[in-house]
Scaffold this motif. Structure first.
Motif, PDB file in Angstrom:
ATOM      1  N   ALA A  51     143.698 114.761  71.289  1.00  0.00           N
ATOM      2  CA  ALA A  51     142.915 114.310  70.094  1.00  0.00           C
ATOM      3  C   ALA A  51     143.756 114.715  68.888  1.00  0.00           C
ATOM      4  N   ALA A  52     144.296 116.110  68.955  1.00  0.00           N
ATOM      5  CA  ALA A  52     145.012 116.460  67.703  1.00  0.00           C
ATOM      6  C   ALA A  52     146.190 115.900  67.678  1.00  0.00           C
ATOM      7  N   ALA A  53     146.921 115.569  68.851  1.00  0.00           N
ATOM      8  CA  ALA A  53     148.172 114.835  68.728  1.00  0.00           C
ATOM      9  C   ALA A  53     147.923 113.403  68.160  1.00  0.00           C
ATOM     10  N   MET A  54     146.786 113.014  68.641  1.00  0.00           N
ATOM     11  CA  MET A  54     146.378 111.571  68.278  1.00  0.00           C
ATOM     12  C   MET A  54     146.293 111.349  66.558  1.00  0.00           C
ATOM     13  N   ASP A  55     145.932 112.420  65.902  1.00  0.00           N
ATOM     14  CA  ASP A  55     145.608 112.523  64.621  1.00  0.00           C
ATOM     15  C   ASP A  55     147.120 112.380  63.937  1.00  0.00           C
ATOM     16  N   ARG A  56     147.948 113.267  64.544  1.00  0.00           N
ATOM     17  CA  ARG A  56     149.565 113.503  64.232  1.00  0.00           C
ATOM     18  C   ARG A  56     150.109 112.253  64.188  1.00  0.00           C
ATOM     19  N   TYR A  57     150.021 111.469  65.378  1.00  0.00           N
ATOM     20  CA  TYR A  57     150.652 110.317  65.557  1.00  0.00           C
ATOM     21  C   TYR A  57     150.205 109.164  64.698  1.00  0.00           C
ATOM     22  N   TRP A  58     148.596 109.162  64.450  1.00  0.00           N
ATOM     23  CA  TRP A  58     148.168 108.483  63.342  1.00  0.00           C
ATOM     24  C   TRP A  58     148.743 108.486  61.991  1.00  0.00           C
ATOM     25  N   THR A  59     148.871 109.927  61.706  1.00  0.00           N
ATOM     26  CA  THR A  59     149.296 110.347  60.298  1.00  0.00           C
ATOM     27  C   THR A  59     151.058 109.911  60.083  1.00  0.00           C
ATOM     28  N   ARG A  60     151.505 109.770  61.379  1.00  0.00           N
ATOM     29  CA  ARG A  60     153.141 109.495  61.308  1.00  0.00           C
ATOM     30  C   ARG A  60     153.180 108.042  61.321  1.00  0.00           C
ATOM     31  N   HIS A  61     152.588 107.282  62.063  1.00  0.00           N
ATOM     32  CA  HIS A  61     152.663 106.006  62.308  1.00  0.00           C
ATOM     33  C   HIS A  61     151.646 104.911  61.937  1.00  0.00           C
ATOM     34  N   GLY A  62     150.552 105.427  61.496  1.00  0.00           N
ATOM     35  CA  GLY A  62     149.512 104.547  60.857  1.00  0.00           C
ATOM     36  C   GLY A  62     148.758 103.506  62.235  1.00  0.00           C
ATOM     37  N   SER A 123     130.726 118.880  74.704  1.00  0.00           N
ATOM     38  CA  SER A 123     129.495 119.074  75.688  1.00  0.00           C
ATOM     39  C   SER A 123     129.644 117.639  76.571  1.00  0.00           C
ATOM     40  N   HIS A 124     129.429 117.909  77.932  1.00  0.00           N
ATOM     41  CA  HIS A 124     129.499 117.083  78.950  1.00  0.00           C
ATOM     42  C   HIS A 124     128.681 117.131  80.108  1.00  0.00           C
ATOM     43  N   GLY A 125     128.245 116.065  81.009  1.00  0.00           N
ATOM     44  CA  GLY A 125     127.660 116.053  81.901  1.00  0.00           C
ATOM     45  C   GLY A 125     128.688 116.287  83.340  1.00  0.00           C
ATOM     46  N   ALA A 126     128.204 116.273  84.502  1.00  0.00           N
ATOM     47  CA  ALA A 126     128.944 116.204  85.470  1.00  0.00           C
ATOM     48  C   ALA A 126     129.647 114.781  85.788  1.00  0.00           C
ATOM     49  N   GLY A 127     130.723 114.536  86.360  1.00  0.00           N
ATOM     50  CA  GLY A 127     131.250 113.497  86.679  1.00  0.00           C
ATOM     51  C   GLY A 127     132.196 112.865  85.425  1.00  0.00           C
ATOM     52  N   ARG A 128     132.264 111.590  85.528  1.00  0.00           N
ATOM     53  CA  ARG A 128     133.232 110.874  84.616  1.00  0.00           C
ATOM     54  C   ARG A 128     132.424 110.875  83.190  1.00  0.00           C
ATOM     55  N   GLN A 129     133.170 111.385  82.305  1.00  0.00           N
ATOM     56  CA  GLN A 129     132.555 111.446  80.914  1.00  0.00           C
ATOM     57  C   GLN A 129     134.010 110.954  80.030  1.00  0.00           C
ATOM     58  N   CYS A 130     133.382 110.166  78.861  1.00  0.00           N
ATOM     59  CA  CYS A 130     134.415 109.789  78.043  1.00  0.00           C
ATOM     60  C   CYS A 130     133.788 110.177  76.518  1.00  0.00           C
ATOM     61  N   PHE A 131     134.808 110.438  75.803  1.00  0.00           N
ATOM     62  CA  PHE A 131     134.577 110.842  74.273  1.00  0.00           C
ATOM     63  C   PHE A 131     135.166 109.735  73.599  1.00  0.00           C
ATOM     64  N   ASP A 132     134.162 109.390  72.417  1.00  0.00           N
ATOM     65  CA  ASP A 132     134.730 108.253  71.477  1.00  0.00           C
ATOM     66  C   ASP A 132     135.219 109.076  70.331  1.00  0.00           C
ATOM     67  N   LEU A 133     136.362 108.747  69.784  1.00  0.00           N
ATOM     68  CA  LEU A 133     137.001 109.544  69.018  1.00  0.00           C
ATOM     69  C   LEU A 133     137.593 108.438  67.972  1.00  0.00           C
ATOM     70  N   HIS A 134     137.828 109.150  66.755  1.00  0.00           N
ATOM     71  CA  HIS A 134     138.535 108.208  65.642  1.00  0.00           C
ATOM     72  C   HIS A 134     139.610 109.123  65.153  1.00  0.00           C
ATOM     73  N   ALA A 135     141.007 108.503  65.065  1.00  0.00           N
ATOM     74  CA  ALA A 135     142.102 109.333  64.477  1.00  0.00           C
ATOM     75  C   ALA A 135     142.018 109.384  63.115  1.00  0.00           C
ATOM     76  N   ARG A 136     142.459 110.726  62.545  1.00  0.00           N
ATOM     77  CA  ARG A 136     142.234 111.026  61.197  1.00  0.00           C
ATOM     78  C   ARG A 136     143.693 111.218  60.737  1.00  0.00           C
ATOM     79  N   ASP A 137     143.722 110.622  59.477  1.00  0.00           N
ATOM     80  CA  ASP A 137     145.250 110.811  58.642  1.00  0.00           C
ATOM     81  C   ASP A 137     145.111 112.103  57.917  1.00  0.00           C
ATOM     82  N   LEU A 138     145.964 113.040  58.663  1.00  0.00           N
ATOM     83  CA  LEU A 138     146.070 114.574  58.262  1.00  0.00           C
ATOM     84  C   LEU A 138     146.476 114.748  56.848  1.00  0.00           C
ATOM     85  N   ARG A 139     147.089 113.789  56.039  1.00  0.00           N
ATOM     86  CA  ARG A 139     147.407 113.894  54.606  1.00  0.00           C
ATOM     87  C   ARG A 139     146.338 113.644  53.671  1.00  0.00           C
ATOM     88  N   LYS A 140     145.213 113.314  54.163  1.00  0.00           N
ATOM     89  CA  LYS A 140     143.836 112.948  53.162  1.00  0.00           C
ATOM     90  C   LYS A 140     143.103 114.312  53.427  1.00  0.00           C
TER      91      LYS A 140
END
Length: 140
Positions: A51-62, A123-140
């Motif tokens: 997730a942190a790398a996604m933020d950096r990628y989003w900041t770099r490439h939009g 936080s998660h339950g047992a089994g397959r768990q998905c987390f919905d995230l949103h990339a952030r622009d780190l310059r803001k």
């Protein structure tokens, strides 16, 4: 008589050692439980790193990368894209406008009451768990 006193002492010592081991295992759990706990913590740490790398990628490439492989190949980025136990890749599903999902398989539910505030998101339950995230622009 001296032999019987020594035998009683040895039996008592062995009894104390066994009781100590049993007590310790009941407090901290078995080695396999500890291993599982560490694997679960590692999965969450891997997802947080992605997730942190996604933020950096989003900041770099939009934009979001097309895959975790593309994110891993990005210069200056270091992520762990695979489960530490199964070695299968974590699931990444890019969405629109910076939204994406990261998924992993967990052996057991997290102990939510013991988690710090930032960790509650993971936080998660047992089994397959998905987390919905949103990339952030780190310059803001």
């Amino acid at each position: 008589m001296k032999t019987s006193g020594t035998t009683v002492l040895m039996v008592a010592i062995v009894g104390v050692v066994i009781a100590t081991i049993i007590g310790g295992l009941s407090l901290i759990g078995s080695p396999s439980q500890e291993r599982m706990r560490r694997l679960e913590m590692r999965r969450v740490a891997d997802l947080r790193g992605i997730a942190a790398a996604m933020d950096r990628y989003w900041t770099r490439h939009g934009s979001l990368p097309k895959s975790l492989d593309a994110l891993e190949r990005e210069r200056g980025f270091s992520i762990e894209p695979t489960d530490p136990e199964t070695r299968r890749p974590y699931e990444y599903r890019p969405g629109t406008r910076g939204a994406y999902s990261l998924c992993a398989d967990f052996a057991e539910a997290s102990a939510q009451e013991q988690e710090s505030r930032p960790e509650k998101f993971w936080s998660h339950g047992a089994g397959r768990q998905c987390f919905d995230l949103h990339a952030r622009d780190l310059r803001k």
